[in-house]
Scaffold this motif. Structure first.
Motif, PDB file in Angstrom:
ATOM      1  N   GLY A  91       0.904  -1.336  -0.086  1.00  0.00           N
ATOM      2  CA  GLY A  91      -0.202   0.100  -0.175  1.00  0.00           C
ATOM      3  C   GLY A  91       0.972   1.356  -0.035  1.00  0.00           C
ATOM      4  O   GLY A  91       1.985   1.181   0.368  1.00  0.00           O
ATOM      5  N   GLU A  92       0.195   2.363  -0.391  1.00  0.00           N
ATOM      6  CA  GLU A  92       1.093   3.569  -0.560  1.00  0.00           C
ATOM      7  C   GLU A  92       0.204   4.778   0.121  1.00  0.00           C
ATOM      8  O   GLU A  92      -0.962   4.865  -0.549  1.00  0.00           O
ATOM      9  N   ILE A  93       0.856   5.692   0.635  1.00  0.00           N
ATOM     10  CA  ILE A  93       0.266   6.886   1.271  1.00  0.00           C
ATOM     11  C   ILE A  93       0.917   8.114   1.355  1.00  0.00           C
ATOM     12  O   ILE A  93       2.115   7.789   1.455  1.00  0.00           O
ATOM     13  N   THR A  94       0.561   9.182   1.146  1.00  0.00           N
ATOM     14  CA  THR A  94       1.641  10.488   1.375  1.00  0.00           C
ATOM     15  C   THR A  94       0.831  11.500   2.323  1.00  0.00           C
ATOM     16  O   THR A  94      -0.169  11.649   2.182  1.00  0.00           O
ATOM     17  N   VAL A 147       7.208  18.763   5.956  1.00  0.00           N
ATOM     18  CA  VAL A 147       7.427  18.021   5.039  1.00  0.00           C
ATOM     19  C   VAL A 147       6.371  17.344   4.581  1.00  0.00           C
ATOM     20  O   VAL A 147       5.298  17.156   5.019  1.00  0.00           O
ATOM     21  N   SER A 148       6.397  16.855   3.148  1.00  0.00           N
ATOM     22  CA  SER A 148       5.475  15.773   2.638  1.00  0.00           C
ATOM     23  C   SER A 148       6.086  14.468   2.488  1.00  0.00           C
ATOM     24  O   SER A 148       7.193  14.503   1.825  1.00  0.00           O
ATOM     25  N   ARG A 165      10.343  15.986  -2.409  1.00  0.00           N
ATOM     26  CA  ARG A 165      11.200  17.068  -2.803  1.00  0.00           C
ATOM     27  C   ARG A 165      10.669  18.418  -3.416  1.00  0.00           C
ATOM     28  O   ARG A 165      10.930  19.317  -3.799  1.00  0.00           O
ATOM     29  N   ASN A 166       9.345  17.805  -4.097  1.00  0.00           N
ATOM     30  CA  ASN A 166       8.716  19.010  -5.027  1.00  0.00           C
ATOM     31  C   ASN A 166       7.900  20.092  -4.098  1.00  0.00           C
ATOM     32  O   ASN A 166       7.422  19.672  -3.134  1.00  0.00           O
TER      33      ASN A 166
END
Length: 617
Positions: free
Chosen positions: A575-578, A589-590, A616-617
Motif C-alpha cells: 500500500g502507499e500513502i502520502t 514536509v510531505s 522534494r517537490n
C-alpha cells in the motif's frame, strides 16, 4: 588250573588298587572287593579294555581317566533330607534332647562324614537353624562336611543345585533357605559360612574330635568288616560322651554294642557308649586238686610248706566256715597268725575287710563255681592304698564240697601302671585334640579365606563389568562430544554467515537514503535504519522494541495504522500513502509512505516493512 587263573586275576585287580593308592593317594584296600571289581570292570568295558594290566597302562597314559574311574568307584548318591522319616525323627526327638543337654549357649559341633555334593550337610544346617534360630545357629554351630572326592567337595562348596536336586526340600524350607538364581537354587550365604568342607579319608585320616552329632549315612556299607570296625572305632573317638551317630538305613551296628547303643534301631540312630579305661588282664587262682591217692607224711609236709610259701596271699575256708589254712603272704598282708587257724571266718577282720567275704564264700559254695572280685580298693593306712583281685574257688572232691580257696592278688603295681597309662592317654588325647582344634581352626580360616576370595572375585567381576559400562559410556560421550563439536563448528560457520549477512543488510539499510522501518505483527519496531534517524531525529536504540504508534516523532502515525494493518493481514500486501509531517528540523514536509508485508519462508506475513521518503517537490 582254574584256581590259578582266579588267583592271577585277583592279583592283577589288587595291582590296580595299589596303583591308585600310589598314583593318586586313594586307598581302596578296605573296600568290599566284589563291588569294587564290578565297578572297575564296568569302567573298563566303557573304554574297551579287557585286562587289568592293560587298564593300568591306560591310566598311566590318560590322566583324565582317573576322574572318570573315581566317579564310578565313589558313588556319590545323596539328596536333601533323604529318608524323610529318619530325618523327621532326628528333628522332633533327637535334636531337642541333644540341645537340652548342651545348654542355651554351648557350641555345637556336627560332622557329616561322606558328604558327597553337600546336600546332607545343608540338610543338617536347615534342621539346626529351625531348632535354634538364625542368629544362634550362626554363633553356636559348626558343621564339618568331609569326603574323599575333591570334585564332589568343589561342587558342595558352590551350594548351587538344580530343580531336580531340591525336590526333597519342602516348599516353605526351600523359600526360606535357598535363593532362586535362574535355573539354580543357591543355599543362603549367611548360613553357608557355618558349613566347612574338607577332604578326609575315614580309613587313613584322623577323625574330627569333640563332635555332638555325627552323620555317616550309607558309607560304611562299601567297606569290608575289618575296615568297618576300624572306622567305627574312629567315629567312636570323634564323638563326645552320649553323643549321637546317625547311619543309613542299610547299615547296622549289632556287633558293636561296646561302642554304640541304639537310640532308635529302625531309624539307625545310636549313642556313644562311654569308655572307662583299659581292662586289666585276667588272673585266675587254681583250686587245689584232690589227691588221687593218700600221700606219704613227707609229701604232706612238702605240700603244706609249698602252700605256706606261695607267692600270693591265700586262705582256705572249710565248708563249715572255719579257717583251715593260711599261708605266709596272707599272714603278712592281713596280720593273721597260726592261732587264727580253726576260727570261724566271721570272727576275723578278714571277713569284712578289704571286702565282704562271707556272702561271696556262701555264693561259691552254693553255686560251686569260681568267682572273681576285681579292683578291690583297700585303705590300709593314711597314705597306704592297695588294690586286690580276689579269686574264690570251690574245693571239690568226688562231688563233695570240702571248702573254698580265697586267693588275694596284689595288683597295685598294675593299677598304678594303668593309671599312669590312662593319664598319659588323656594327655595324648588332649594334645591330639589341641592339634585337631588347631587344624580345624586352620580349616575354618581356609574356608573363610575361600569365601573372601569368592567375594573378591565377584566384586572384581562387578567392577570389571562397571568399568566396561563406563568405557562404553565414555565412548558414547566422546561420540556425542564429536557430534556437538561438529554442530558447534557448523553453528560458528552459520554465525559468521549470519554476521556477514547482517553486516550486508546493515550496509544496505545504511546506504538507503529513505527511512526504513520494520515492525512485527504487534507493530513493535524491529528495524530502524539511519534514514529514519535522519528524517525523524530518533536513534535506533530509542526506537527498537517500541510500539510504532507510541513513537514521539513528527509523523501522524495514526494515519499509518490502516496501511500497516492491511500489510499485516495481507488484504492489501502493498500500500502507499502520502501524508504531511514535520521532520527533525521542525520543517513541514510531505512524506511518501510505502507499506508491504514481511513474509517468512512459508510465505506468511510475519510483519510489515515501511519505506518513508521525503517529497522534494
Amino acid at each position: 588250573m582254574e584256581k590259578a587263573l582266579t588267583d592271577g586275576v585277583e592279583a592283577d585287580f589288587e595291582a590296580v588298587l595299589l596303583y591308585l593308592k600310589e598314583a593318586r593317594g586313594f586307598d581302596f584296600t578296605g573296600y568290599k572287593r566284589t563291588s569294587l571289581s564290578r565297578r572297575v570292570r564296568r569302567r573298563m568295558s566303557q573304554v574297551g579294555i579287557e585286562e587289568y594290566t592293560d587298564y593300568i597302562d591306560y591310566l598311566q597314559v590318560n590322566s583324565d581317566e582317573f576322574a572318570a574311574l573315581f566317579n564310578v568307584l565313589l558313588i556319590n548318591v545323596t539328596g536333601f533330607l533323604r529318608d524323610p522319616e529318619a530325618w523327621e525323627h532326628l528333628r522332633t526327638e533327637v535334636l531337642p534332647q541333644l540341645l537340652a543337654e548342651l545348654g542355651p549357649e554351648a557350641p555345637i559341633r556336627v560332622w557329616s562324614a561322606g558328604c558327597a555334593s553337600g546336600e546332607e550337610a545343608y540338610s543338617l544346617a536347615i534342621l539346626l537353624t529351625e531348632a535354634l534360630g538364625v542368629e544362634a545357629f550362626r554363633q553356636r554351630v559348626k558343621i564339618y562336611a568331609t569326603d574323599v572326592d575333591e570334585e564332589a567337595l568343589a561342587q558342595a562348596r558352590q551350594a548351587s543345585y538344580g530343580e531336580r536336586e531340591v525336590e526333597g526340600v519342602p516348599p516353605d524350607l526351600l523359600e526360606r533357605y535357598f535363593e532362586h538364581q535362574g535355573m539354580r537354587y543357591v543355599f543362603r550365604q549367611d548360613l553357608r559360612r557355618s558349613v566347612i568342607f574338607g577332604r578326609n579319608d575315614l580309613v587313613q585320616d584322623a577323625p574330627i574330635s569333640r563332635i555332638h552329632l555325627l552323620v555317616c549315612r550309607n558309607t560304611l556299607m562299601y567297606f569290608n568288616a575289618e575296615t568297618q570296625a576300624k572306622i567305627l572305632t574312629r567315629l567312636h573317638f570323634a564323638l563326645l560322651p552320649n553323643s549321637v551317630l546317625f547311619l543309613g538305613k542299610a547299615e547296622m551296628l549289632l556287633s558293636y554294642d561296646s561302642l554304640f547303643t541304639p537310640v532308635d534301631l529302625k531309624r539307625r540312630l545310636f549313642r556313644k557308649v562311654p569308655t572307662h579305661g583299659v581292662a586289666q588282664g585276667q588272673l585266675f587262682a587254681h583250686p587245689v586238686a584232690p589227691p588221687r591217692r593218700q600221700p606219704a607224711n613227707g609229701a604232706i609236709e612238702l605240700r603244706e610248706q609249698a602252700f605256706a610259701a606261695g607267692p600270693v596271699a591265700q586262705v582256705v575256708i572249710s565248708k563249715d566256715d572255719e579257717v583251715s589254712l593260711i599261708n605266709h603272704q596272707a599272714e603278712s598282708l592281713f596280720g593273721l597268725s597260726a592261732r587264727d587257724v580253726g576260727r570261724q571266718l566271721r570272727d576275723l577282720e578278714l571277713s569284712y575287710r578289704p571286702v565282704e567275704l562271707r556272702a561271696q564264700v556262701e555264693r561259691v559254695k552254693v553255686e560251686r563255681r569260681s568267682l572273681r572280685l576285681k579292683d578291690v580298693e583297700w585303705q590300709r593306712g593314711p597314705n597306704d592304698t592297695i588294690w586286690l583281685d580276689v579269686n574264690l574257688s570251690p574245693l571239690i572232691s568226688e562231688r563233695e564240697l570240702l571248702g573254698v580257696s580265697v586267693v588275694f592278688h596284689d595288683v597295685s603295681a598294675a593299677r598304678r601302671l594303668l593309671d599312669e597309662l590312662e593319664h598319659a592317654n588323656r594327655q595324648l588325647e588332649s594334645a591330639y585334640e589341641e592339634l585337631q582344634s588347631t587344624n580345624e581352626e586352620l580349616e575354618t580360616t581356609n574356608e573363610e579365606l575361600q569365601s573372601t576370595v569368592e567375594e573378591l572375585e565377584t566384586t572384581n567381576e562387578e567392577l570389571q563389568s562397571t568399568n566396561e559400562e563406563l568405557e562404553t559410556m565414555n565412548e558414547e560421550l566422546q561420540s556425542t562430544n564429536d557430534e556437538l563439536q561438529t554442530i558447534n563448528d557448523r553453528l560458528s560457520e552459520r554465525s559468521v554467515e549470519l554476521d556477514d549477512l547482517n553486516n550486508f543488510l546493515e550496509s544496505i539499510l545504511t546506504s538507503l537514503r529513505s527511512g526504513v522501518i520494520v515492525v512485527d505483527p504487534e507493530m513493535r519496531v524491529i528495524v530502524w535504519n539511519r534514514g529514519s534517524e535522519e528524517l525523524w531525529g530518533l536513534r535506533r536504540d530509542e526506537a527498537n522494541g517500541q510500539h510504532l504508534l507510541n513513537l514521539d516523532i513528527g509523523l501522524p502515525l495514526s494515519e499509518l495504522r490502516p496501511l500497516v494493518r492491511n500489510a499485516l493481514v495481507e488484504t492489501d500486501p502493498v500500500g502507499e500513502i502520502t501524508i504531511a509531517a514535520v521532520n527533525r528540523r521542525g520543517r513541514a514536509v510531505s512524506v511518501r509512505v510505502v507499506a508491504s508485508a514481511l513474509r517468512g519462508r512459508n510465505g506468511d506475513a510475519e510483519g510489515a516493512i515501511l519505506v518513508l521518503e521525503e517529497n522534494r517537490n
